[in-house]
Design a protein around this motif. Structure first.
Motif, PDB file in Angstrom:
ATOM      1  N   PRO A 237       9.238  56.753 120.912  1.00 46.97           N
ATOM      2  CA  PRO A 237       8.454  57.866 121.460  1.00 46.97           C
ATOM      3  C   PRO A 237       7.030  57.832 120.935  1.00 46.97           C
ATOM      4  CG  PRO A 237       9.943  58.647 119.753  1.00 46.97           C
ATOM      5  CD  PRO A 237      10.289  57.206 119.982  1.00 46.97           C
ATOM      6  N   PHE A 238       6.188  58.638 121.514  1.00 53.77           N
ATOM      7  CA  PHE A 238       4.778  58.595 121.126  1.00 53.77           C
ATOM      8  C   PHE A 238       4.614  58.990 119.666  1.00 53.77           C
ATOM      9  CE2 PHE A 238       4.860  63.119 121.507  1.00 53.77           C
ATOM     10  CZ  PHE A 238       3.686  63.634 120.970  1.00 53.77           C
ATOM     11  N   ILE A 239       3.657  58.356 119.011  1.00 57.22           N
ATOM     12  CA  ILE A 239       3.407  58.586 117.586  1.00 57.22           C
ATOM     13  C   ILE A 239       2.224  59.529 117.445  1.00 57.22           C
ATOM     14  CG2 ILE A 239       2.785  57.515 115.392  1.00 57.22           C
ATOM     15  CD1 ILE A 239       4.109  54.948 116.421  1.00 57.22           C
ATOM     16  N   LEU A 240       2.415  60.608 116.719  1.00 55.95           N
ATOM     17  CA  LEU A 240       1.365  61.606 116.527  1.00 55.95           C
ATOM     18  C   LEU A 240       1.064  61.733 115.042  1.00 55.95           C
ATOM     19  CD1 LEU A 240      -0.343  63.960 117.778  1.00 55.95           C
ATOM     20  CD2 LEU A 240       1.592  65.436 117.230  1.00 55.95           C
ATOM     21  N   HIS A 241      -0.195  61.501 114.691  1.00 55.58           N
ATOM     22  CA  HIS A 241      -0.632  61.701 113.311  1.00 55.58           C
ATOM     23  C   HIS A 241      -1.169  63.127 113.209  1.00 55.58           C
ATOM     24  CE1 HIS A 241      -0.296  57.444 112.195  1.00 55.58           C
ATOM     25  NE2 HIS A 241      -0.655  57.216 113.452  1.00 55.58           N
ATOM     26  N   VAL A 242      -0.441  63.974 112.523  1.00 54.72           N
ATOM     27  CA  VAL A 242      -0.790  65.391 112.513  1.00 54.72           C
ATOM     28  C   VAL A 242      -0.556  65.966 111.117  1.00 54.72           C
ATOM     29  CG1 VAL A 242       1.517  66.122 113.221  1.00 54.72           C
ATOM     30  CG2 VAL A 242      -0.437  67.596 113.727  1.00 54.72           C
ATOM     31  N   MET A 243      -1.346  66.954 110.756  1.00 58.73           N
ATOM     32  CA  MET A 243      -1.179  67.658 109.488  1.00 58.73           C
ATOM     33  C   MET A 243      -0.506  68.991 109.750  1.00 58.73           C
ATOM     34  SD  MET A 243      -4.135  69.026 106.898  1.00 58.73           S
ATOM     35  CE  MET A 243      -4.716  70.240 108.069  1.00 58.73           C
ATOM     36  N   CYS A 244       0.656  69.199 109.139  1.00 55.24           N
ATOM     37  CA  CYS A 244       1.353  70.475 109.263  1.00 55.24           C
ATOM     38  C   CYS A 244       1.164  71.287 107.990  1.00 55.24           C
ATOM     39  CB  CYS A 244       2.842  70.253 109.523  1.00 55.24           C
ATOM     40  SG  CYS A 244       3.195  69.424 111.092  1.00 55.24           S
ATOM     41  N   ARG A 245       1.105  72.590 108.153  1.00 54.84           N
ATOM     42  CA  ARG A 245       0.823  73.444 106.993  1.00 54.84           C
ATOM     43  C   ARG A 245       2.086  73.866 106.244  1.00 54.84           C
ATOM     44  NH1 ARG A 245      -4.242  77.052 109.309  1.00 54.84           N
ATOM     45  NH2 ARG A 245      -5.758  75.362 109.140  1.00 54.84           N
ATOM     46  N   SER A 246       3.261  73.445 106.710  1.00 57.46           N
ATOM     47  CA  SER A 246       4.502  73.726 105.997  1.00 57.46           C
ATOM     48  C   SER A 246       5.547  72.719 106.428  1.00 57.46           C
ATOM     49  CB  SER A 246       4.991  75.153 106.281  1.00 57.46           C
ATOM     50  OG  SER A 246       5.409  75.270 107.627  1.00 57.46           O
ATOM     51  N   LEU A 247       6.563  72.523 105.578  1.00 54.73           N
ATOM     52  CA  LEU A 247       7.650  71.616 105.928  1.00 54.73           C
ATOM     53  C   LEU A 247       8.422  72.139 107.132  1.00 54.73           C
ATOM     54  CD1 LEU A 247       9.021  70.668 102.387  1.00 54.73           C
ATOM     55  CD2 LEU A 247       7.710  69.236 103.945  1.00 54.73           C
ATOM     56  N   GLU A 248       8.547  73.455 107.235  1.00 61.56           N
ATOM     57  CA  GLU A 248       9.263  74.051 108.364  1.00 61.56           C
ATOM     58  C   GLU A 248       8.544  73.733 109.675  1.00 61.56           C
ATOM     59  OE1 GLU A 248      10.816  78.441 109.916  1.00 61.56           O
ATOM     60  OE2 GLU A 248       9.621  78.249 108.081  1.00 61.56           O
ATOM     61  N   ALA A 249       7.219  73.818 109.657  1.00 63.14           N
ATOM     62  CA  ALA A 249       6.451  73.512 110.865  1.00 63.14           C
ATOM     63  C   ALA A 249       6.609  72.039 111.241  1.00 63.14           C
ATOM     64  CB  ALA A 249       4.976  73.848 110.651  1.00 63.14           C
ATOM     65  N   ALA A 250       6.638  71.165 110.224  1.00 58.66           N
ATOM     66  CA  ALA A 250       6.802  69.736 110.497  1.00 58.66           C
ATOM     67  C   ALA A 250       8.174  69.444 111.085  1.00 58.66           C
ATOM     68  CB  ALA A 250       6.598  68.947 109.203  1.00 58.66           C
ATOM     69  N   GLU A 251       9.215  70.092 110.568  1.00 62.24           N
ATOM     70  CA  GLU A 251      10.573  69.887 111.091  1.00 62.24           C
ATOM     71  C   GLU A 251      10.673  70.344 112.539  1.00 62.24           C
ATOM     72  OE1 GLU A 251      13.011  71.981 108.367  1.00 62.24           O
ATOM     73  OE2 GLU A 251      12.903  70.450 106.791  1.00 62.24           O
ATOM     74  N   ASN A 252      10.045  71.472 112.870  1.00 61.39           N
ATOM     75  CA  ASN A 252      10.075  71.967 114.242  1.00 61.39           C
ATOM     76  C   ASN A 252       9.337  71.022 115.178  1.00 61.39           C
ATOM     77  OD1 ASN A 252      11.531  74.289 113.616  1.00 61.39           O
ATOM     78  ND2 ASN A 252       9.689  75.471 113.141  1.00 61.39           N
ATOM     79  N   LEU A 253       8.258  70.439 114.688  1.00 59.73           N
ATOM     80  CA  LEU A 253       7.475  69.529 115.515  1.00 59.73           C
ATOM     81  C   LEU A 253       8.238  68.247 115.807  1.00 59.73           C
ATOM     82  CD1 LEU A 253       4.671  69.109 116.823  1.00 59.73           C
ATOM     83  CD2 LEU A 253       3.961  68.005 114.700  1.00 59.73           C
TER      84      LEU A 253
END
Length: 511
Positions: A108-124
């Motif tokens: 799948p497409f690779i997205l380099h992104v900064m998340c402000r919490s681990l929860e936000a990263a898991e949802n993404l």
């Protein structure tokens, strides 16, 4: 075997080698999954692409000696390139294949992104559309396990492509719908997240300054500023009661970042064709006085010289410059118009193996570009050979210079044209750069790509139909066709006014 232990093994991506990398759907299942056309020694049947991805990608056509196959695919006799994307071009590698299984992989497409919490990263990260499926046995790579079921495999991959593209569209829509206020975070958040790399350097410096000095001047300082070389540049003058308040703001910034030697603020709008503030347009509020205000700026290991008083330069365009470099294939001929101090051209020369011609009208910016060119000669950060020799700067008017160039001679053109004041934008009375398009389009090769920079209001995003119609109109006028590849915001020039980039591919109809 023991005999093979001392031999140099071909390089690959990690522990595997990649074949027939395709960034589009599989259009011809029989051809794509035909393993009998992978052998580069079989010149009558060799088919490196398998009918996929007709668009050139980085290193996809890194060929020294080109040969035609019956399928119209181009391949090389020997590959010396730094990339291993199309590994079947390598005869030595192909000889090792029978001892290894072959897998069908969809990423799948690779997205380099900064998340402000681990929860936000898991949802993404939820909803991965990947696929890993063995298609041959370990002992016989030519034995295709799904013979007769190629269309079923095609369906598996293409369905994932469709779902992924819809996800990307939803993601882009959600990002564009986010309120801009999301980035206006307080100093407490900046400091608490600094250790996780979630705060920008500029935000952290000012947050530290506010916590150190609690005067009203420092607390009213702008939350963001640009760092260009050893200079911190504020784009607006904060509220202050005396010159001492400005000095206090500058000293607070310098105290927390020893690399910054001068803090300056831009006191008027950019003007003229060179889009520079002029000698009187920049005020140094802390550090030694420099006139003119000159520094050397490093971006991804490549240096340029910037005269902030008489040239336009934005350090915030660094990611955009890197994006363009990543699209360039070896051997391309590139024209960079309105090159300014030359950072776009220097990045292309230092990071790719293309030949670059860069044009600039402003004599002071041209001098800065020449100095950056001289620094590139001994720059060890440049991994591509003969970087300085492949780059040439020309001083002069863009349209006059283009009139002297050979038609259909460039694979890629960068046109980051300067803003022409009230002539540009959604309410502008100008032609939207039509005169530049009429001059540059005849220089592009068939299937060549142009990175055309324009100015748009926020309501025009993401389609930017006005810019699209301008380019299409000039193409139609010249008997050409075009295909839009990419449109995105690359910077902000004023409230609700954006600088955008439209990448398009030129199609020259056969006569």
């Amino acid at each position: 075997s023991k005999e093979d232990l001392g031999k140099k093994q071909p390089s690959g991506h990690g522990f595997f080698h990649r074949f027939r990398v395709n960034h589009d759907i599989i259009r011809d299942a029989k051809r794509y999954f035909d393993f009998n056309t992978l052998d580069p020694e079989d010149k009558n049947n060799f088919d490196p692409s398998g009918g996929g991805d007709p668009v050139r990608n980085v290193a996809q056509y890194d060929y020294k000696e080109q040969l035609e196959s019956p399928h119209g695919a181009v391949h090389e006799k020997e590959s010396q390139g730094p990339f291993t994307v199309i590994q079947q071009n390598n005869t030595e590698l192909f000889a090792t294949i029978p001892n290894q299984p072959t897998w069908l992989r969809y990423e799948p497409f690779i997205l380099h992104v900064m998340c402000r919490s681990l929860e936000a990263a898991e949802n993404l990260m939820k909803g991965d559309e990947g696929l890993d499926l063995p298609v041959t046995t370990p002992n016989d790579t030519m034995h295709f396990l799904f013979k007769g079921q190629e269309e079923w495999l095609q369906q598996l991959v293409n369905e994932r492509h469709d779902r992924n593209w819809r996800k990307i569209e939803r993601f882009v829509g959600a990002m564009k719908a986010m309120p801009e206020i999301i980035d206006q975070v307080g100093d407490d958040w900046v400091m608490n997240n600094a250790e996780f790399g979630q705060s920008t350097t500029e935000e952290m410096e000012l947050a530290l300054a506010r916590q150190t000095l609690h005067s009203s001047a420092v607390s009213n300082a702008p939350k963001r500023f640009d760092v260009i070389g050893d200079i911190a540049l504020l784009h607006s003058i904060p509220n202050y009661e005396s010159e001492n308040d400005l000095t206090e703001i500058g000293n607070a910034i310098m105290k927390r970042n020893k690399h910054i030697k001068v803090v300056a603020v831009r006191s008027n709008a950019l003007s003229g064709t060179e889009r520079s503030p002029g000698e009187e347009g920049i005020k140094i509020i802390s550090g030694p006085q420099r006139s003119p205000l000159i520094t050397s700026h490093m971006e991804y290991g490549i240096k340029c010289v910037v005269n902030l008083s008489h040239t336009f330069f934005s350090s915030r365009m660094g990611p955009e410059r890197l994006r363009i470099c990543q699209q360039v294939a070896r051997g391309e001929e590139i024209l960079v118009l309105f090159c300014g101090v030359g950072m776009d051209a220097l990045q292309l020369a230092g990071r790719t193996e293309a030949s670059i011609l860069a044009v600039e009208l402003n004599p002071i910016a041209f001098q800065c570009a020449q100095r950056g060119h001289r620094m590139l000669v001994n720059n060890k950060a440049s991994k591509c050979p003969n970087a300085a020799e492949r780059l040439r700067f020309v001083e002069g008017d863009a349209i006059e210079c283009m009139s002297k160039l050979e038609p259909r001679s460039f694979d890629r053109i960068l046109a980051p044209r300067p803003k022409e004041g009230k002539m540009d934008g959604d309410l502008g009375v100008g032609d939207g750069g039509v005169h530049f398009l009429r001059a540059l389009l005849p220089l592009m090769k068939n299937q060549g790509e142009c990175h055309w920079y324009d100015f748009a209001a926020d309501w025009e995003l993401p389609n930017c139909d006005r810019t699209r119609k301008t380019v299409e109109g000039v193409c139609l006028e010249l008997g050409l066709e075009m295909e839009v590849i990419h449109v995105a915001k690359v910077g902000s020039i004023a409230k609700r006014q954006m600088r955008i980039c439209m990448d398009f591919r030129l199609i020259v109809p056969e006569i």
